[in-house]
Design a protein around this motif. Sequence first.
Motif, PDB file in Angstrom:
ATOM      1  N   ARG A  22      45.917  26.345  31.275  1.00  0.00           N
ATOM      2  CA  ARG A  22      46.565  27.616  31.599  1.00  0.00           C
ATOM      3  C   ARG A  22      46.829  28.370  30.304  1.00  0.00           C
ATOM      4  O   ARG A  22      47.440  27.842  29.361  1.00  0.00           O
ATOM      5  N   SER A  23      46.387  29.620  30.245  1.00  0.00           N
ATOM      6  CA  SER A  23      46.511  30.418  29.019  1.00  0.00           C
ATOM      7  C   SER A  23      47.775  31.253  28.974  1.00  0.00           C
ATOM      8  O   SER A  23      48.176  31.720  27.912  1.00  0.00           O
ATOM      9  N   SER A  24      48.389  31.473  30.120  1.00  0.00           N
ATOM     10  CA  SER A  24      49.588  32.318  30.162  1.00  0.00           C
ATOM     11  C   SER A  24      50.471  31.858  31.312  1.00  0.00           C
ATOM     12  O   SER A  24      50.128  30.957  32.080  1.00  0.00           O
ATOM     13  N   ASN A  25      51.598  32.539  31.469  1.00  0.00           N
ATOM     14  CA  ASN A  25      52.536  32.198  32.547  1.00  0.00           C
ATOM     15  C   ASN A  25      52.223  32.907  33.866  1.00  0.00           C
ATOM     16  O   ASN A  25      52.992  32.798  34.815  1.00  0.00           O
ATOM     17  N   ARG A  26      51.122  33.630  33.909  1.00  0.00           N
ATOM     18  CA  ARG A  26      50.794  34.385  35.121  1.00  0.00           C
ATOM     19  C   ARG A  26      50.228  33.488  36.214  1.00  0.00           C
ATOM     20  O   ARG A  26      50.080  33.911  37.346  1.00  0.00           O
ATOM     21  N   GLY A  27      49.864  32.258  35.944  1.00  0.00           N
ATOM     22  CA  GLY A  27      49.340  31.365  36.957  1.00  0.00           C
ATOM     23  C   GLY A  27      47.854  31.152  36.817  1.00  0.00           C
ATOM     24  O   GLY A  27      47.173  31.743  35.984  1.00  0.00           O
ATOM     25  N   LEU A  77      55.074  21.479  41.188  1.00  0.00           N
ATOM     26  CA  LEU A  77      54.070  21.231  40.152  1.00  0.00           C
ATOM     27  C   LEU A  77      52.901  20.401  40.667  1.00  0.00           C
ATOM     28  O   LEU A  77      51.801  20.465  40.125  1.00  0.00           O
ATOM     29  N   ALA A  78      53.113  19.596  41.725  1.00  0.00           N
ATOM     30  CA  ALA A  78      52.045  18.724  42.210  1.00  0.00           C
ATOM     31  C   ALA A  78      50.921  19.519  42.861  1.00  0.00           C
ATOM     32  O   ALA A  78      49.745  19.162  42.716  1.00  0.00           O
ATOM     33  N   ILE A  79      51.229  20.571  43.585  1.00  0.00           N
ATOM     34  CA  ILE A  79      50.219  21.422  44.224  1.00  0.00           C
ATOM     35  C   ILE A  79      50.688  22.866  44.097  1.00  0.00           C
ATOM     36  O   ILE A  79      51.821  23.209  44.428  1.00  0.00           O
ATOM     37  N   GLU A  80      49.796  23.701  43.636  1.00  0.00           N
ATOM     38  CA  GLU A  80      50.137  25.097  43.356  1.00  0.00           C
ATOM     39  C   GLU A  80      48.982  25.981  43.773  1.00  0.00           C
ATOM     40  O   GLU A  80      47.811  25.687  43.497  1.00  0.00           O
ATOM     41  N   ALA A  81      49.306  27.063  44.451  1.00  0.00           N
ATOM     42  CA  ALA A  81      48.279  28.010  44.868  1.00  0.00           C
ATOM     43  C   ALA A  81      47.877  28.904  43.693  1.00  0.00           C
ATOM     44  O   ALA A  81      48.690  29.201  42.814  1.00  0.00           O
ATOM     45  N   VAL A  82      46.608  29.326  43.695  1.00  0.00           N
ATOM     46  CA  VAL A  82      46.140  30.236  42.649  1.00  0.00           C
ATOM     47  C   VAL A  82      46.599  31.647  42.973  1.00  0.00           C
ATOM     48  O   VAL A  82      47.020  31.947  44.099  1.00  0.00           O
ATOM     49  N   SER A  83      46.508  32.508  42.002  1.00  0.00           N
ATOM     50  CA  SER A  83      47.026  33.870  42.157  1.00  0.00           C
ATOM     51  C   SER A  83      46.018  34.836  42.761  1.00  0.00           C
ATOM     52  O   SER A  83      46.422  35.904  43.231  1.00  0.00           O
ATOM     53  N   ASP A  84      44.728  34.488  42.788  1.00  0.00           N
ATOM     54  CA  ASP A  84      43.737  35.462  43.245  1.00  0.00           C
ATOM     55  C   ASP A  84      43.018  35.047  44.528  1.00  0.00           C
ATOM     56  O   ASP A  84      42.079  35.722  44.956  1.00  0.00           O
TER      57      ASP A  84
END
Length: 240
Positions: A22-27, A77-84
């Motif tokens: 991850r490069s930033s906090n945007r997800g 943190l175990a499962i996270e949806a993407v932003s796009d």
Amino acid sequence: MDLYESVLLVKPEVFVYNIPPRSSNRGYRAADWNLSEPSWTGRMRLISKGSELAIKLEDKNSGELFAKCPIDAYPGLAIEAVSDSSRYFVLRIQDDNGRSAFIGVGFGDRSDSFDLNVALQDHFKWVKKEKQISEEPKGPTLDLGFKEGETIKIKMNISKKDGAENSKAKLKTTPNVGLGLLPPPPSGKAPAQPGVSPGNSPAHIRQEPQTSNDSWGDFKSAQLGETSQASSTNTNWVQF
């Protein structure tokens, strides 16, 4: 208490991707994963054992485990949806030694990702409800059992009067079978009561006074005397 493993959801096809850090906090973004070339394709199963939950990625044919993702909360943190996109997620997988890594997973159909969301939410709602029930204060329990040596007496009042009344009621309701077997009188009138003579019987006809046989005897005696006298006279006249 032994807990059994339950299968909450099975999806026969899931795609796995190697994802960059991850490069930033945007997800996370699925567009950065090179979606046309997944690194692995297999089957996904959502497994629960009591309050524990995990996603298992397995081979379609042999069922061999490829990766396991324990889930302690959702979202988390175990499962996270993407932003796009709604079809892709990021999983934190772990091995038996406690090492962890992040991979990307996705589905070819949006309904598959929707089913996964619903199953995750339902499980943690159930966990929350069970926790609330276990934390509720319990009231004092009542011991309704008999102590050693205790006995109980039951008084039953049975009235004999009730039984006698029931017997009388049965006698009243019993039909008179004997009277029903007698045929009606020929004239259609009810039979006379015992000790009472009918109106047209000889006992009810007025008897006229009869002339005494003694008077009739005197009248005949007088006639006989006159006849004797006449006979005597005639006899004397003939002799003369």
